[in-house]
Design a protein around this motif. Structure first.
Motif, PDB file in Angstrom:
ATOM      1  N   MET A  74       0.834  -1.196   0.000  1.00 52.08           N
ATOM      2  CA  MET A  74       0.000   0.000   0.000  1.00 52.08           C
ATOM      3  C   MET A  74       0.874   1.253   0.000  1.00 52.08           C
ATOM      4  O   MET A  74       1.587   1.525   0.978  1.00 52.08           O
ATOM      5  N   ILE A  75       0.844   1.977  -1.096  1.00 59.02           N
ATOM      6  CA  ILE A  75       1.483   3.285  -1.205  1.00 59.02           C
ATOM      7  C   ILE A  75       0.357   4.307  -1.308  1.00 59.02           C
ATOM      8  O   ILE A  75      -0.389   4.321  -2.282  1.00 59.02           O
ATOM      9  N   GLU A  76       0.232   5.152  -0.314  1.00 62.93           N
ATOM     10  CA  GLU A  76      -0.924   6.046  -0.229  1.00 62.93           C
ATOM     11  C   GLU A  76      -0.475   7.504  -0.213  1.00 62.93           C
ATOM     12  O   GLU A  76       0.157   7.964   0.746  1.00 62.93           O
ATOM     13  N   ALA A  77      -0.763   8.217  -1.298  1.00 65.89           N
ATOM     14  CA  ALA A  77      -0.542   9.672  -1.413  1.00 65.89           C
ATOM     15  C   ALA A  77       0.855  10.071  -0.970  1.00 65.89           C
ATOM     16  O   ALA A  77       1.059  11.003  -0.199  1.00 65.89           O
ATOM     17  N   VAL A  78       1.855   9.358  -1.487  1.00 64.55           N
ATOM     18  CA  VAL A  78       3.240   9.588  -1.082  1.00 64.55           C
ATOM     19  C   VAL A  78       3.840  10.739  -1.883  1.00 64.55           C
ATOM     20  O   VAL A  78       3.687  10.817  -3.102  1.00 64.55           O
ATOM     21  N   SER A  79       4.532  11.620  -1.172  1.00 61.15           N
ATOM     22  CA  SER A  79       5.318  12.687  -1.802  1.00 61.15           C
ATOM     23  C   SER A  79       6.702  12.701  -1.176  1.00 61.15           C
ATOM     24  O   SER A  79       6.843  12.514   0.044  1.00 61.15           O
ATOM     25  N   ILE A  80       7.723  12.908  -2.014  1.00 63.71           N
ATOM     26  CA  ILE A  80       9.109  12.980  -1.561  1.00 63.71           C
ATOM     27  C   ILE A  80       9.720  14.247  -2.137  1.00 63.71           C
ATOM     28  O   ILE A  80       9.614  14.510  -3.334  1.00 63.71           O
ATOM     29  N   HIS A  81      10.337  15.012  -1.268  1.00 55.28           N
ATOM     30  CA  HIS A  81      10.924  16.287  -1.677  1.00 55.28           C
ATOM     31  C   HIS A  81      12.436  16.237  -1.481  1.00 55.28           C
ATOM     32  O   HIS A  81      12.939  15.614  -0.545  1.00 55.28           O
ATOM     33  N   TYR A  82      13.129  16.946  -2.353  1.00 54.42           N
ATOM     34  CA  TYR A  82      14.559  17.174  -2.197  1.00 54.42           C
ATOM     35  C   TYR A  82      14.759  18.666  -2.049  1.00 54.42           C
ATOM     36  O   TYR A  82      14.278  19.447  -2.861  1.00 54.42           O
ATOM     37  N   GLY A  83      15.479  19.069  -1.035  1.00 62.13           N
ATOM     38  CA  GLY A  83      15.727  20.490  -0.821  1.00 62.13           C
ATOM     39  C   GLY A  83      16.350  20.709   0.532  1.00 62.13           C
ATOM     40  O   GLY A  83      16.607  19.776   1.294  1.00 62.13           O
ATOM     41  N   HIS A  84      16.626  21.977   0.879  1.00 61.56           N
ATOM     42  CA  HIS A  84      17.347  22.298   2.098  1.00 61.56           C
ATOM     43  C   HIS A  84      16.568  21.921   3.343  1.00 61.56           C
ATOM     44  O   HIS A  84      17.135  21.668   4.388  1.00 61.56           O
ATOM     45  N   ASP A  85      15.237  21.891   3.251  1.00 66.47           N
ATOM     46  CA  ASP A  85      14.441  21.568   4.435  1.00 66.47           C
ATOM     47  C   ASP A  85      13.960  20.140   4.424  1.00 66.47           C
ATOM     48  O   ASP A  85      13.068  19.768   5.145  1.00 66.47           O
ATOM     49  N   SER A  86      14.579  19.320   3.608  1.00 66.89           N
ATOM     50  CA  SER A  86      14.182  17.914   3.527  1.00 66.89           C
ATOM     51  C   SER A  86      15.327  17.034   3.940  1.00 66.89           C
ATOM     52  O   SER A  86      16.486  17.330   3.750  1.00 66.89           O
TER      53      SER A  86
END
Length: 653
Positions: free
Chosen positions: A384-396
């Motif tokens: 189950m992958i549900e509404a996944v978001s992954i960010h790359y940046g200074h605050d991640s």
């Protein structure tokens, strides 16, 4: 001495024992000088040698005791440094495995290997030398100065005035040395990465006729390191000269003062000789500290770099629970059970750093236990992958690990890790629900997010938003970065790593206790039968560096055999045939497809011919799932997937 040293486990006890031994050594030094001065002054005044045997014997005994105490101090510092170095190495490897292959790739193979091997050895040397030097520098001059003050306040004043000048001068030189060592260490990291990359690409450079031209680049990098090293040595020599000059000048002032007062009869010979012998001893600790400080600066730099890595937040943990240097050491020593868990994690993930994207070695015991408690994947399991978001940046938490080829996001310089200029969303609102076995194809152009999704499924990344879990037949839910999923899934990267060893050892990497027949069966199933027949020693043939080199297709078959031998029911493949020619790819495809039965297979690729054999297809674009369904269903939708199929058909026509 940095304040971070006080965070090391056991440092306070070591400092206390070092202080006690140093205090005893200082007392012995004073007694040694007193007894020698009494013997010399007695003989000078006309006493017989026999009458001074007690003083001479005391001097010899003090000299022997001083050497014995020095050996104890060295032994104490060496044992602590050796123990701390071992703990550092284990904790650092655990941390690198916990951070995942993306972080390792961003740091560079040469830098990590140099840091784990040479960096920790240099930091161990730094601890061994700096601890006794700092303690003796704080205690020995103080007590010697007090004793000299008791004998003669003028000599004590001369020594007391020069000592702060030396301290101030050492601080100034230390700042200059710090700058030079920062430059030298940064250049050394570049040289390490450049050397490893040059070795890996040497065959390609020779094939392209660029090997001689590449020598210019190697020479330029080496010259930068040479200049940085010479600059550090220049500062070190200047520091040594300054220390020697000021200490000799101070001792000379004391000697002149004592000599003038002896001539005028204002002072006796015995206390004058005692002060004259104690004056050089007053400066010995700071001179030793100055010499060893510059000799161990690279070790201090390595220690700070290690602590920086240890303080990186681990995927799936909050920043408050990240492994800091002090926490990993305290945890290691306070609980032997924690050590066993950390070392087990190291064993389970030994293949990860060598295969770039391979994960978590497992033993046959884990396989049997997982089979008994149904914590493996079967027809009743659900992903189950549900509404996944992954960010790359200074605050991640993933910012430092973004190493994809998006030039507008990341710029990689020669002497540092990737720098992320802005926050970037790698995956946006991705959802997937699948039960049981099946073949799922993940298709998309370069940069669409396929590899990021596979890294998520492999447990290398943790969602910034949404959740990624799996549920077994009994309804027990676990995170994808948890231990049960790691032992249920096998990851096959684009470029598997072939170790220098036998073919059997390479196949049995995850299962070192596998029998010969089990290894041979896995090799046959993976399509290595023809290769085994051509090898004079079969499975015992040496492959990799120093042995028989394997082709890209053969390396992929070895990786597939590793997964098959482990009997894992989830296979994650990230562009496994992207670097192969089309003939080899089709041949490997015919080998792999039958092995996908009764397994959950997630295959990320941009080769469309795989999709006709998939049960479900996920189409990705700019980090989003834009279409999903069966091959025939997507064709009927007449969307992006259908346009790609038509373009490929027109191009082949």
């Amino acid at each position: 001495m940095g304040k971070d040293l006080w965070k090391l486990q056991g440092i306070r006890l070591v400092m206390l024992l070092t202080a006690l031994l140093t205090l005893l050594q200082t007392i012995v030094i004073v007694l040694q000088s007193v007894w020698l001065a009494q013997a010399v002054s007695g003989l000078f005044s006309g006493d017989t040698l026999q009458s001074q045997l007690g003083h001479i014997g005391g001097f010899v005994s003090a000299l022997i005791a001083r050497q014995f105490l020095s050996m104890l101090l060295q032994k104490l510092a060496y044992d602590f440094a050796e123990r701390t170095g071992q703990q550092f190495r284990r904790a650092l490897i655990d941390q690198l495995f916990a951070l995942g292959p993306r972080y390792a790739m961003g740091q560079g193979t040469g830098n990590l290997v140099t840091l784990v091997r040479e960096g920790i050895a240099k930091y161990r040397t730094y601890l061994e030398l700096i601890i006794p030097r700092m303690v003796s520098n704080g205690l020995t001059p103080l007590f010697i100065g007090i004793y000299v003050l008791r004998l003669d306040w003028i000599s004590a004043m001369i020594l007391g005035l020069v000592f702060p000048i030396l301290i101030a001068f050492m601080i100034l030189l230390g700042l200059a040395a710090q700058k030079q060592m920062d430059r030298q260490w940064a250049t050394y990291r570049v040289l390490s990465n450049h050397f490893v990359d040059s070795l890996r690409g040497l065959e390609t450079l020779r094939f392209l006729g660029r090997s001689r031209a590449h020598a210019v680049t190697i020479g330029r990098t080496s010259e930068q390191y040479r200049k940085a090293t010479i600059g550090s040595m220049r500062v070190a020599f200047l520091s040594s000269f300054a220390l020697d000059f000021f200490t000799m000048l101070s001792v000379a002032f004391v000697a002149v003062s004592l000599g003038l007062r002896l001539v005028h009869g204002e002072m006796l010979l015995e206390p004058a000789l005692t002060i004259l012998m104690l004056a050089p001893e007053f400066f010995v600790p700071i001179r030793s500290l100055g010499a060893d400080y510059h000799a161990t600066m690279d070790g201090k730099e390595a220690g700070e770099e290690i602590q920086r890595m240890m303080q990186q937040p681990i995927p799936g943990q909050s920043s408050n629970s990240s492994i800091a240097c002090k926490e990993s050491h305290a945890t290691f020593n306070e609980s032997y059970a924690t050590f066993n868990e950390s070392y087990a994690t190291f064993n389970e993930s030994y293949a990860a750093i060598n295969e770039s994207h391979a994960i978590f070695k497992r033993s046959r015991i884990v396989r049997n236990e997982s089979a008994s408690d149904n914590r493996t994947w079967n027809e009743a399991s659900t992903l189950m992958i549900e509404a996944v978001s992954i960010h790359y940046g200074h605050d991640s938490q993933h910012s430092t690990w973004q190493t994809t080829n998006r030039s507008e996001v990341t710029s990689i310089q020669a002497d540092q890790a990737p720098i992320v200029h802005d926050r970037y969303t790698a995956l946006t609102n991705v959802s997937l629900n699948w039960q049981g076995y099946g073949k799922i194809g993940i298709i998309g152009a370069s940069g669409a997010g396929k590899s990021t999704l596979i890294d998520l499924l492999a447990g290398f990344l943790v969602p910034d938003e949404g959740q990624a879990i799996w549920r077994d037949a009994h309804g027990h839910s676990s995170q994808l970065h948890g231990q049960h999923w790691r032992t249920a899934a096998a990851y096959i990267p684009q470029h598997p790593y072939i170790f220098s060893g036998t073919l059997r050892d390479n196949i049995a990497l995850y299962e070192p206790n596998a029998t010969e027949s089990e290894v041979a069966e896995a090799a046959q199933c993976a399509g290595l039968g023809k290769l085994l027949q051509s090898l004079p020693q079969g499975l015992n043939e040496h492959v990799g560096e120093g042995g028989r080199m394997l082709s890209g297709g053969q390396e992929q078959r070895v990786a597939l055999a590793r997964a098959l031998l482990g009997q894992r029911h989830v296979l994650l493949l990230d562009e496994p045939t992207a670097h192969l020619d089309i003939e080899t790819e089709y041949e490997l495809k015919q080998t792999m497809l039958p092995l996908f039965d009764n397994k959950l297979v997630l295959l990320a690729t941009h080769r469309l011919h795989w999709m006709t054999d998939m049960d479900w297809i996920i189409v990705m674009e700019q980090g989003q799932i834009v279409e999903q369904g069966t091959h025939q269903g997507l064709l009927e939708q007449n969307g992006l997937y259908c346009s790609w199929i038509n373009e490929q058909w027109e191009g082949s026509a």
